[in-house]
Scaffold this motif. Sequence first.
Motif, PDB file in Angstrom:
ATOM      1  N   ASP A  43       0.785  -1.228   0.000  1.00 49.12           N
ATOM      2  CA  ASP A  43       0.000   0.000   0.000  1.00 49.12           C
ATOM      3  C   ASP A  43       0.821   1.285   0.000  1.00 49.12           C
ATOM      4  O   ASP A  43       0.373   2.299  -0.519  1.00 49.12           O
ATOM      5  N   ASP A  82       3.803   9.104  -0.415  1.00 45.25           N
ATOM      6  CA  ASP A  82       2.657   8.285  -0.047  1.00 45.25           C
ATOM      7  C   ASP A  82       1.408   9.099   0.288  1.00 45.25           C
ATOM      8  O   ASP A  82       0.398   8.540   0.707  1.00 45.25           O
ATOM      9  N   ASN A 131      -1.902   7.866  -1.274  1.00 49.26           N
ATOM     10  CA  ASN A 131      -2.301   6.561  -0.747  1.00 49.26           C
ATOM     11  C   ASN A 131      -2.802   6.667   0.689  1.00 49.26           C
ATOM     12  O   ASN A 131      -3.785   6.031   1.052  1.00 49.26           O
ATOM     13  N   GLU A 147      -6.223   8.069   0.599  1.00 48.28           N
ATOM     14  CA  GLU A 147      -7.161   7.048   0.129  1.00 48.28           C
ATOM     15  C   GLU A 147      -7.490   6.038   1.239  1.00 48.28           C
ATOM     16  O   GLU A 147      -8.603   5.526   1.315  1.00 48.28           O
TER      17      GLU A 147
END
Length: 71
Positions: free
Chosen positions: A19, A47, A50, A53
């Motif tokens: 991830d 990141d 991500n 999200e």
Amino acid sequence: MDKENLNIGDIVTGKVNEDLESAFTGTVEKVYENSALVTITDFDAVDKANVSELNNKIVVNLKQLKAAKTK
């Protein structure tokens, strides 16, 4: 990290290759049998999308977590 050594509110570091590209720091919200729900508090800029999200939360295998060094 062992489940017995992990408590809610602990600050941990971890790396989840699936991830996130880089390591992160977070606070333990819930401990499961082999994993923990962590609220991500510090992460690498690559990141950012991500983490957003994931709503700043991620479930991580206990083997991928370490206690964060305190200052």
